[in-house]
Design a protein around this motif. Structure first.
Motif, PDB file in Angstrom:
ATOM      1  N   ALA A 118       0.827  -1.203   0.000  1.00  0.00           N
ATOM      2  CA  ALA A 118       0.000   0.000   0.000  1.00  0.00           C
ATOM      3  C   ALA A 118       0.864   1.257   0.000  1.00  0.00           C
ATOM      4  O   ALA A 118       0.500   2.274  -0.597  1.00  0.00           O
ATOM      5  CB  ALA A 118      -0.935  -0.001   1.205  1.00  0.00           C
ATOM      6  N   ARG A 119       2.014   1.184   0.657  1.00  0.00           N
ATOM      7  CA  ARG A 119       2.907   2.339   0.725  1.00  0.00           C
ATOM      8  C   ARG A 119       3.530   2.645  -0.633  1.00  0.00           C
ATOM      9  O   ARG A 119       3.600   3.798  -1.058  1.00  0.00           O
ATOM     10  CB  ARG A 119       3.986   2.082   1.779  1.00  0.00           C
ATOM     11  CG  ARG A 119       4.897   3.285   2.020  1.00  0.00           C
ATOM     12  CD  ARG A 119       5.750   3.078   3.257  1.00  0.00           C
ATOM     13  NE  ARG A 119       6.464   1.812   3.231  1.00  0.00           N
ATOM     14  CZ  ARG A 119       6.238   0.794   4.063  1.00  0.00           C
ATOM     15  NH1 ARG A 119       5.287   0.895   4.976  1.00  0.00           N
ATOM     16  NH2 ARG A 119       6.935  -0.325   3.984  1.00  0.00           N
ATOM     17  N   GLY A 120       4.010   1.627  -1.313  1.00  0.00           N
ATOM     18  CA  GLY A 120       4.627   1.842  -2.622  1.00  0.00           C
ATOM     19  C   GLY A 120       4.884   0.518  -3.308  1.00  0.00           C
ATOM     20  O   GLY A 120       5.331  -0.438  -2.671  1.00  0.00           O
ATOM     21  N   ARG A 121       4.568   0.442  -4.586  1.00  0.00           N
ATOM     22  CA  ARG A 121       4.771  -0.793  -5.342  1.00  0.00           C
ATOM     23  C   ARG A 121       4.856  -0.459  -6.820  1.00  0.00           C
ATOM     24  O   ARG A 121       4.585   0.675  -7.232  1.00  0.00           O
ATOM     25  CB  ARG A 121       3.613  -1.781  -5.107  1.00  0.00           C
ATOM     26  CG  ARG A 121       2.273  -1.299  -5.623  1.00  0.00           C
ATOM     27  CD  ARG A 121       1.137  -2.268  -5.313  1.00  0.00           C
ATOM     28  NE  ARG A 121      -0.127  -1.794  -5.866  1.00  0.00           N
ATOM     29  CZ  ARG A 121      -0.906  -0.901  -5.282  1.00  0.00           C
ATOM     30  NH1 ARG A 121      -0.551  -0.392  -4.114  1.00  0.00           N
ATOM     31  NH2 ARG A 121      -2.036  -0.518  -5.861  1.00  0.00           N
ATOM     32  N   THR A 122       5.223  -1.451  -7.602  1.00  0.00           N
ATOM     33  CA  THR A 122       5.141  -1.299  -9.044  1.00  0.00           C
ATOM     34  C   THR A 122       3.854  -1.935  -9.530  1.00  0.00           C
ATOM     35  O   THR A 122       3.421  -2.963  -9.015  1.00  0.00           O
ATOM     36  CB  THR A 122       6.332  -1.962  -9.753  1.00  0.00           C
ATOM     37  OG1 THR A 122       6.420  -3.343  -9.353  1.00  0.00           O
ATOM     38  CG2 THR A 122       7.635  -1.249  -9.415  1.00  0.00           C
ATOM     39  N   CYS A 123       3.237  -1.299 -10.493  1.00  0.00           N
ATOM     40  CA  CYS A 123       2.064  -1.835 -11.177  1.00  0.00           C
ATOM     41  C   CYS A 123       2.522  -2.076 -12.610  1.00  0.00           C
ATOM     42  O   CYS A 123       2.507  -1.151 -13.436  1.00  0.00           O
ATOM     43  CB  CYS A 123       0.912  -0.846 -11.104  1.00  0.00           C
ATOM     44  SG  CYS A 123      -0.515  -1.261 -12.122  1.00  0.00           S
ATOM     45  N   TYR A 124       3.006  -3.290 -12.883  1.00  0.00           N
ATOM     46  CA  TYR A 124       3.652  -3.646 -14.144  1.00  0.00           C
ATOM     47  C   TYR A 124       4.918  -2.815 -14.306  1.00  0.00           C
ATOM     48  O   TYR A 124       5.980  -3.226 -13.843  1.00  0.00           O
ATOM     49  CB  TYR A 124       2.699  -3.479 -15.321  1.00  0.00           C
ATOM     50  CG  TYR A 124       3.263  -3.947 -16.637  1.00  0.00           C
ATOM     51  CD1 TYR A 124       3.806  -5.220 -16.769  1.00  0.00           C
ATOM     52  CD2 TYR A 124       3.245  -3.134 -17.747  1.00  0.00           C
ATOM     53  CE1 TYR A 124       4.331  -5.660 -17.973  1.00  0.00           C
ATOM     54  CE2 TYR A 124       3.753  -3.561 -18.957  1.00  0.00           C
ATOM     55  CZ  TYR A 124       4.298  -4.825 -19.068  1.00  0.00           C
ATOM     56  OH  TYR A 124       4.805  -5.239 -20.261  1.00  0.00           O
ATOM     57  N   ASP A 125       4.846  -1.635 -14.925  1.00  0.00           N
ATOM     58  CA  ASP A 125       6.069  -0.861 -15.156  1.00  0.00           C
ATOM     59  C   ASP A 125       5.952   0.574 -14.677  1.00  0.00           C
ATOM     60  O   ASP A 125       6.716   1.438 -15.094  1.00  0.00           O
ATOM     61  CB  ASP A 125       6.445  -0.890 -16.647  1.00  0.00           C
ATOM     62  CG  ASP A 125       5.368  -0.290 -17.539  1.00  0.00           C
ATOM     63  OD1 ASP A 125       4.321   0.150 -17.017  1.00  0.00           O
ATOM     64  OD2 ASP A 125       5.577  -0.257 -18.771  1.00  0.00           O
ATOM     65  N   HIS A 126       4.983   0.847 -13.788  1.00  0.00           N
ATOM     66  CA  HIS A 126       4.875   2.205 -13.253  1.00  0.00           C
ATOM     67  C   HIS A 126       4.617   2.133 -11.750  1.00  0.00           C
ATOM     68  O   HIS A 126       4.391   1.063 -11.202  1.00  0.00           O
ATOM     69  CB  HIS A 126       3.780   2.987 -13.975  1.00  0.00           C
ATOM     70  CG  HIS A 126       2.442   2.316 -13.975  1.00  0.00           C
ATOM     71  ND1 HIS A 126       2.054   1.423 -14.952  1.00  0.00           N
ATOM     72  CD2 HIS A 126       1.391   2.388 -13.119  1.00  0.00           C
ATOM     73  CE1 HIS A 126       0.839   0.984 -14.707  1.00  0.00           C
ATOM     74  NE2 HIS A 126       0.417   1.540 -13.586  1.00  0.00           N
ATOM     75  N   LEU A 127       4.700   3.271 -11.086  1.00  0.00           N
ATOM     76  CA  LEU A 127       4.590   3.330  -9.634  1.00  0.00           C
ATOM     77  C   LEU A 127       3.135   3.387  -9.191  1.00  0.00           C
ATOM     78  O   LEU A 127       2.303   4.044  -9.817  1.00  0.00           O
ATOM     79  CB  LEU A 127       5.337   4.559  -9.103  1.00  0.00           C
ATOM     80  CG  LEU A 127       6.846   4.586  -9.374  1.00  0.00           C
ATOM     81  CD1 LEU A 127       7.429   5.942  -8.975  1.00  0.00           C
ATOM     82  CD2 LEU A 127       7.552   3.453  -8.634  1.00  0.00           C
ATOM     83  N   ALA A 128       2.844   2.705  -8.074  1.00  0.00           N
ATOM     84  CA  ALA A 128       1.485   2.656  -7.549  1.00  0.00           C
ATOM     85  C   ALA A 128       1.523   2.765  -6.040  1.00  0.00           C
ATOM     86  O   ALA A 128       2.581   2.925  -5.432  1.00  0.00           O
ATOM     87  CB  ALA A 128       0.800   1.358  -7.996  1.00  0.00           C
ATOM     88  N   GLY A 129       0.353   2.655  -5.413  1.00  0.00           N
ATOM     89  CA  GLY A 129       0.271   2.825  -3.973  1.00  0.00           C
ATOM     90  C   GLY A 129       0.356   4.301  -3.613  1.00  0.00           C
ATOM     91  O   GLY A 129       0.207   5.179  -4.460  1.00  0.00           O
ATOM     92  N   ARG A 130       0.625   4.579  -2.338  1.00  0.00           N
ATOM     93  CA  ARG A 130       0.721   5.980  -1.917  1.00  0.00           C
ATOM     94  C   ARG A 130       1.823   6.709  -2.664  1.00  0.00           C
ATOM     95  O   ARG A 130       1.705   7.907  -2.944  1.00  0.00           O
ATOM     96  CB  ARG A 130       0.964   6.056  -0.407  1.00  0.00           C
ATOM     97  CG  ARG A 130      -0.223   5.599   0.431  1.00  0.00           C
ATOM     98  CD  ARG A 130      -0.198   6.171   1.839  1.00  0.00           C
ATOM     99  NE  ARG A 130       1.002   5.833   2.578  1.00  0.00           N
ATOM    100  CZ  ARG A 130       1.172   4.717   3.279  1.00  0.00           C
ATOM    101  NH1 ARG A 130       0.210   3.812   3.310  1.00  0.00           N
ATOM    102  NH2 ARG A 130       2.276   4.493   3.932  1.00  0.00           N
ATOM    103  N   LEU A 131       2.898   5.991  -2.999  1.00  0.00           N
ATOM    104  CA  LEU A 131       3.987   6.597  -3.749  1.00  0.00           C
ATOM    105  C   LEU A 131       3.504   7.041  -5.134  1.00  0.00           C
ATOM    106  O   LEU A 131       3.753   8.175  -5.558  1.00  0.00           O
ATOM    107  CB  LEU A 131       5.139   5.596  -3.891  1.00  0.00           C
ATOM    108  CG  LEU A 131       6.290   5.985  -4.828  1.00  0.00           C
ATOM    109  CD1 LEU A 131       6.929   7.298  -4.389  1.00  0.00           C
ATOM    110  CD2 LEU A 131       7.327   4.870  -4.883  1.00  0.00           C
ATOM    111  N   GLY A 132       2.821   6.163  -5.845  1.00  0.00           N
ATOM    112  CA  GLY A 132       2.326   6.507  -7.173  1.00  0.00           C
ATOM    113  C   GLY A 132       1.328   7.650  -7.138  1.00  0.00           C
ATOM    114  O   GLY A 132       1.347   8.540  -8.009  1.00  0.00           O
ATOM    115  N   ILE A 133       0.462   7.655  -6.132  1.00  0.00           N
ATOM    116  CA  ILE A 133      -0.523   8.724  -6.000  1.00  0.00           C
ATOM    117  C   ILE A 133       0.161  10.042  -5.654  1.00  0.00           C
ATOM    118  O   ILE A 133      -0.209  11.103  -6.177  1.00  0.00           O
ATOM    119  CB  ILE A 133      -1.575   8.368  -4.935  1.00  0.00           C
ATOM    120  CG1 ILE A 133      -2.422   7.178  -5.405  1.00  0.00           C
ATOM    121  CG2 ILE A 133      -2.452   9.566  -4.614  1.00  0.00           C
ATOM    122  CD1 ILE A 133      -3.242   7.449  -6.643  1.00  0.00           C
TER     123      ILE A 133
END
Length: 239
Positions: A118-133
């Motif tokens: 939830a804090r930060g992850r990759t979604c295939y090849d882009h950033l997701a989670g709180r980091l991506g937001i």
């Protein structure tokens, strides 16, 4: 008498696609491969908790169905998601079945892994989670990205990517910027060419590092400084 209606030619293809995904083992493989990397059959078998022979049969169906592509290096067989469209399909489906707010993890390991994802992850090849937001919000606040009628980089945004040293490949058919629904934040984050380039730069420059065997990433000290200096992000929300 009612006239016989012609069946939509897309219907059989949609049914075959749904049948491919509608299996626990195959779904587990697709979710694991959202990290954007190629996995060996053995790694996926251990991840899914099935025998290698069982996993091989499932992978064969996913490759034949066009959801995965296969690569061989010596004795090793690697598979990865066929393309970004498959990744977006899997992520969008996952967003629809994300755990409801207040649903408790079953154990400490699940709790820790869930918090990291939830804090930060990759979604295939882009950033997701709180980091991506956080990155998406910062780009939008600075009018580098607009979300008025779908995601689009502004001229200032194109300049920002260039001056930051993040090249954008604009030769293909993939959208430069695309909204992808974040299944933990329930809001869209940046995908497309720009999202992929930013994620790749963040990992290559050491702004983020992968942690554990899942898709989770952690922002490093260098990353905190870069995100603060370049986008004014409050990094305390990412710790």
């Amino acid at each position: 008498m009612l006239e016989r209606m012609t069946k939509d030619p897309q219907a059989p293809r949609l049914a075959r696609l749904a049948a491919l995904i509608a299996d626990d083992t195959r779904a587990a493989c697709l979710l694991a491969l959202l990290d954007g990397r190629a996995w060996t059959a053995g790694e996926l078998a251990r991840h899914a908790g099935v025998a290698a022979s069982t996993l091989s049969e499932h992978l064969g169906k996913l490759v034949a169905g066009g959801l995965l592509v296969e690569e061989r290096q010596g004795r090793h067989r690697y598979v990865r998601l066929a393309d970004a469209r498959v990744a977006h399909l899997v992520e969008d489906l996952a967003a629809q079945i994300a755990p409801e707010a207040g649903q408790r993890p079953r154990n400490l390991r699940e709790s820790s892994a869930g918090s990291a994802m939830a804090r930060g992850r990759t979604c295939y090849d882009h950033l997701a989670g709180r980091l991506g937001i956080a990155v998406t919000d910062a780009l939008t606040a600075r009018r580098l990205l607009v979300q008025d009628t779908g995601f689009a980089l502004t001229d200032a945004g194109l300049t920002w990517f260039a001056t930051t040293g993040i090249p954008l490949d604009r030769t293909g058919r993939r959208p430069l910027a695309r909204a992808c629904l974040d299944w933990t934040e329930r809001r869209p984050h940046l995908a497309g060419v720009a999202g992929a380039a930013l994620c790749r730069h963040a990992l290559d420059a050491g702004w983020c590092v992968r942690i554990g065997s899942e898709r989770a990433v952690k922002v490093t000290g260098a990353g905190e400084r870069a995100l603060t200096d370049l986008l004014g992000i409050d990094v305390t929300t990412l710790r």
